[in-house]
Design a protein around this motif. Structure first.
Motif, PDB file in Angstrom:
ATOM      1  N   LEU A 171     -31.698  25.074 -25.204  1.00 19.20           N
ATOM      2  CA  LEU A 171     -31.085  25.802 -26.311  1.00 19.20           C
ATOM      3  C   LEU A 171     -29.667  25.327 -26.606  1.00 19.20           C
ATOM      4  CD1 LEU A 171     -32.255  29.426 -25.440  1.00 19.20           C
ATOM      5  CD2 LEU A 171     -33.254  27.873 -27.130  1.00 19.20           C
ATOM      6  N   GLY A 172     -28.937  24.910 -25.569  1.00 20.77           N
ATOM      7  CA  GLY A 172     -27.539  24.552 -25.744  1.00 20.77           C
ATOM      8  C   GLY A 172     -27.280  23.087 -26.017  1.00 20.77           C
ATOM      9  N   SER A 173     -28.275  22.240 -25.782  1.00 19.90           N
ATOM     10  CA  SER A 173     -28.055  20.803 -25.958  1.00 19.90           C
ATOM     11  C   SER A 173     -29.154  20.145 -26.796  1.00 19.90           C
ATOM     12  CB  SER A 173     -27.968  20.123 -24.588  1.00 19.90           C
ATOM     13  OG  SER A 173     -27.819  18.752 -24.738  1.00 19.90           O
ATOM     14  N   TYR A 174     -30.395  20.281 -26.358  1.00 23.25           N
ATOM     15  CA  TYR A 174     -31.489  19.580 -27.025  1.00 23.25           C
ATOM     16  C   TYR A 174     -31.699  20.086 -28.461  1.00 23.25           C
ATOM     17  CZ  TYR A 174     -35.940  17.258 -27.794  1.00 23.25           C
ATOM     18  OH  TYR A 174     -36.941  16.471 -28.302  1.00 23.25           O
ATOM     19  N   CYS A 175     -31.749  21.392 -28.630  1.00 25.01           N
ATOM     20  CA  CYS A 175     -31.976  21.957 -29.971  1.00 25.01           C
ATOM     21  C   CYS A 175     -30.844  21.611 -30.940  1.00 25.01           C
ATOM     22  CB  CYS A 175     -32.191  23.466 -29.891  1.00 25.01           C
ATOM     23  SG  CYS A 175     -33.716  23.927 -29.030  1.00 25.01           S
ATOM     24  N   PRO A 176     -29.560  21.760 -30.550  1.00 22.24           N
ATOM     25  CA  PRO A 176     -28.494  21.343 -31.471  1.00 22.24           C
ATOM     26  C   PRO A 176     -28.567  19.858 -31.841  1.00 22.24           C
ATOM     27  CG  PRO A 176     -27.592  22.714 -29.739  1.00 22.24           C
ATOM     28  CD  PRO A 176     -29.021  22.436 -29.379  1.00 22.24           C
ATOM     29  N   ASN A 177     -29.030  19.023 -30.906  1.00 22.35           N
ATOM     30  CA  ASN A 177     -29.223  17.604 -31.220  1.00 22.35           C
ATOM     31  C   ASN A 177     -30.221  17.419 -32.351  1.00 22.35           C
ATOM     32  OD1 ASN A 177     -27.725  15.564 -29.839  1.00 22.35           O
ATOM     33  ND2 ASN A 177     -28.631  16.261 -27.927  1.00 22.35           N
ATOM     34  N   LEU A 178     -31.255  18.262 -32.383  1.00 25.84           N
ATOM     35  CA  LEU A 178     -32.254  18.189 -33.454  1.00 25.84           C
ATOM     36  C   LEU A 178     -31.692  18.692 -34.782  1.00 25.84           C
ATOM     37  CD1 LEU A 178     -35.439  19.476 -31.581  1.00 25.84           C
ATOM     38  CD2 LEU A 178     -34.879  17.116 -32.181  1.00 25.84           C
ATOM     39  N   LEU A 179     -30.807  19.687 -34.723  1.00 28.04           N
ATOM     40  CA  LEU A 179     -30.264  20.308 -35.936  1.00 28.04           C
ATOM     41  C   LEU A 179     -29.122  19.500 -36.561  1.00 28.04           C
ATOM     42  CD1 LEU A 179     -30.129  24.026 -34.714  1.00 28.04           C
ATOM     43  CD2 LEU A 179     -31.862  22.965 -36.192  1.00 28.04           C
ATOM     44  N   PHE A 180     -28.380  18.769 -35.733  1.00 24.08           N
ATOM     45  CA  PHE A 180     -27.163  18.107 -36.204  1.00 24.08           C
ATOM     46  C   PHE A 180     -27.367  17.172 -37.400  1.00 24.08           C
ATOM     47  CE2 PHE A 180     -23.963  14.697 -36.059  1.00 24.08           C
ATOM     48  CZ  PHE A 180     -22.839  15.454 -36.334  1.00 24.08           C
ATOM     49  N   PRO A 181     -28.369  16.318 -37.427  1.00 21.56           N
ATOM     50  CA  PRO A 181     -28.503  15.419 -38.598  1.00 21.56           C
ATOM     51  C   PRO A 181     -28.644  16.184 -39.918  1.00 21.56           C
ATOM     52  CG  PRO A 181     -29.918  14.675 -36.817  1.00 21.56           C
ATOM     53  CD  PRO A 181     -29.381  16.013 -36.406  1.00 21.56           C
ATOM     54  N   PHE A 182     -29.306  17.323 -39.892  1.00 26.36           N
ATOM     55  CA  PHE A 182     -29.466  18.129 -41.106  1.00 26.36           C
ATOM     56  C   PHE A 182     -28.132  18.746 -41.527  1.00 26.36           C
ATOM     57  CE2 PHE A 182     -33.586  17.938 -39.052  1.00 26.36           C
ATOM     58  CZ  PHE A 182     -34.426  17.606 -40.102  1.00 26.36           C
ATOM     59  N   ALA A 183     -27.372  19.267 -40.552  1.00 26.16           N
ATOM     60  CA  ALA A 183     -26.065  19.847 -40.838  1.00 26.16           C
ATOM     61  C   ALA A 183     -25.099  18.770 -41.325  1.00 26.16           C
ATOM     62  CB  ALA A 183     -25.517  20.536 -39.589  1.00 26.16           C
ATOM     63  N   ARG A 184     -25.158  17.611 -40.712  1.00 32.15           N
ATOM     64  CA  ARG A 184     -24.292  16.485 -41.100  1.00 32.15           C
ATOM     65  C   ARG A 184     -24.545  16.091 -42.548  1.00 32.15           C
ATOM     66  NH1 ARG A 184     -24.635  10.239 -39.268  1.00 32.15           N
ATOM     67  NH2 ARG A 184     -22.490   9.713 -39.712  1.00 32.15           N
ATOM     68  N   GLU A 185     -25.817  16.023 -42.922  1.00 33.51           N
ATOM     69  CA  GLU A 185     -26.174  15.674 -44.295  1.00 33.51           C
ATOM     70  C   GLU A 185     -25.680  16.736 -45.280  1.00 33.51           C
ATOM     71  OE1 GLU A 185     -30.116  14.338 -46.814  1.00 33.51           O
ATOM     72  OE2 GLU A 185     -30.386  15.749 -45.166  1.00 33.51           O
ATOM     73  N   ALA A 186     -25.817  18.006 -44.933  1.00 37.09           N
ATOM     74  CA  ALA A 186     -25.370  19.092 -45.810  1.00 37.09           C
ATOM     75  C   ALA A 186     -23.854  19.022 -46.023  1.00 37.09           C
ATOM     76  CB  ALA A 186     -25.769  20.440 -45.219  1.00 37.09           C
ATOM     77  N   VAL A 187     -23.100  18.779 -44.960  1.00 38.17           N
ATOM     78  CA  VAL A 187     -21.642  18.657 -45.083  1.00 38.17           C
ATOM     79  C   VAL A 187     -21.291  17.491 -45.994  1.00 38.17           C
ATOM     80  CG1 VAL A 187     -19.530  18.078 -43.827  1.00 38.17           C
ATOM     81  CG2 VAL A 187     -21.086  19.792 -42.898  1.00 38.17           C
ATOM     82  N   SER A 188     -21.894  16.352 -45.758  1.00 34.94           N
ATOM     83  CA  SER A 188     -21.613  15.161 -46.559  1.00 34.94           C
ATOM     84  C   SER A 188     -21.929  15.391 -48.032  1.00 34.94           C
ATOM     85  CB  SER A 188     -22.433  13.983 -46.026  1.00 34.94           C
ATOM     86  OG  SER A 188     -22.220  12.842 -46.809  1.00 34.94           O
ATOM     87  N   ASP A 189     -23.077  15.989 -48.312  1.00 32.46           N
ATOM     88  CA  ASP A 189     -23.474  16.251 -49.695  1.00 32.46           C
ATOM     89  C   ASP A 189     -22.518  17.219 -50.379  1.00 32.46           C
ATOM     90  OD1 ASP A 189     -25.642  14.578 -49.439  1.00 32.46           O
ATOM     91  OD2 ASP A 189     -27.134  16.176 -49.339  1.00 32.46           O
ATOM     92  N   LEU A 190     -22.136  18.284 -49.688  1.00 29.28           N
ATOM     93  CA  LEU A 190     -21.248  19.276 -50.293  1.00 29.28           C
ATOM     94  C   LEU A 190     -19.883  18.693 -50.622  1.00 29.28           C
ATOM     95  CD1 LEU A 190     -21.938  22.571 -48.333  1.00 29.28           C
ATOM     96  CD2 LEU A 190     -22.254  22.156 -50.758  1.00 29.28           C
ATOM     97  N   VAL A 191     -19.333  17.943 -49.693  1.00 29.17           N
ATOM     98  CA  VAL A 191     -18.018  17.348 -49.920  1.00 29.17           C
ATOM     99  C   VAL A 191     -18.095  16.370 -51.098  1.00 29.17           C
ATOM    100  CG1 VAL A 191     -16.246  15.851 -48.924  1.00 29.17           C
ATOM    101  CG2 VAL A 191     -17.211  17.709 -47.569  1.00 29.17           C
ATOM    102  N   GLY A 192     -19.140  15.564 -51.151  1.00 27.26           N
ATOM    103  CA  GLY A 192     -19.323  14.637 -52.266  1.00 27.26           C
ATOM    104  C   GLY A 192     -19.493  15.353 -53.590  1.00 27.26           C
ATOM    105  N   LYS A 193     -20.276  16.428 -53.608  1.00 29.60           N
ATOM    106  CA  LYS A 193     -20.476  17.189 -54.843  1.00 29.60           C
ATOM    107  C   LYS A 193     -19.220  17.944 -55.258  1.00 29.60           C
ATOM    108  CE  LYS A 193     -25.429  17.539 -54.429  1.00 29.60           C
ATOM    109  NZ  LYS A 193     -26.602  18.360 -54.232  1.00 29.60           N
ATOM    110  N   GLY A 194     -18.321  18.156 -54.295  1.00 25.10           N
ATOM    111  CA  GLY A 194     -17.042  18.785 -54.604  1.00 25.10           C
ATOM    112  C   GLY A 194     -16.057  17.816 -55.227  1.00 25.10           C
TER     113      GLY A 194
END
Length: 156
Positions: free
Chosen positions: A99-122
């Motif tokens: 829960l503290g390491s493996y799962c966040p590793n799976l989630l990070f690429p999606f969160a990274r993409e969302a941050v990048s897209d939002l900043v670019g759209k801003g």
């Protein structure tokens, strides 16, 4: 004949990845676009999990990126990327690392993409977050807990 008649089969599964919350603010727009600026970006991260039932967990990766110049906030991005995971017959000493390491590793690429897209759209240059070593962060949090310290929100 199988010898594992009494042994319960371990199962780990990803049921769903989803965007739970999303926010973008640019309080200095449009003035920030007419000035020269070289912002400093601070990224904070936290992993939160909750047990939904006997075998199901939600893991939420919270990322906040703040870009500032001297005294002004140029933009603020908050993303909560979450996932629902099944953990069945997993030994108790392996649940927390999953829960503290493996799962966040799976989630990070999606969160990274969302941050990048939002900043670019801003209207700003894309913010590409560097990879994060969740194994090391998990071990750091364990050490803090064992020392009696409150685990901190991780900043990069």
């Amino acid at each position: 004949m199988s010898e594992n008649g009494n042994a319960a089969e371990q199962q780990f599964g990803l049921q769903k990845i989803y965007l739970k919350d999303l926010s973008f603010e640019s309080p200095e727009a449009p003035h920030v676009f007419t000035q020269d600026w070289a912002p400093e970006v601070e990224v904070q991260m936290q992993v939160v999990n909750q047990q939904l039932d006997a075998t199901t967990w939600e893991v939420e990766l919270q990322l906040t990126a703040t870009a500032k110049t001297e005294e002004h906030t140029v933009y603020l991005v908050e993303v909560k990327q979450a996932g629902v995971f099944t953990l069945q017959n997993i030994p108790e000493d392996q649940v927390a690392p999953l829960l503290g390491s493996y799962c966040p590793n799976l989630l990070f690429p999606f969160a990274r993409e969302a941050v990048s897209d939002l900043v670019g759209k801003g209207g700003f240059p894309q913010l590409l977050l560097a990879p994060i070593n969740f194994d090391a962060l998990y071990m750091q949090q364990l050490e803090q807990q064992q020392a009696g310290e409150e685990p901190a929100i991780i900043s990069h």
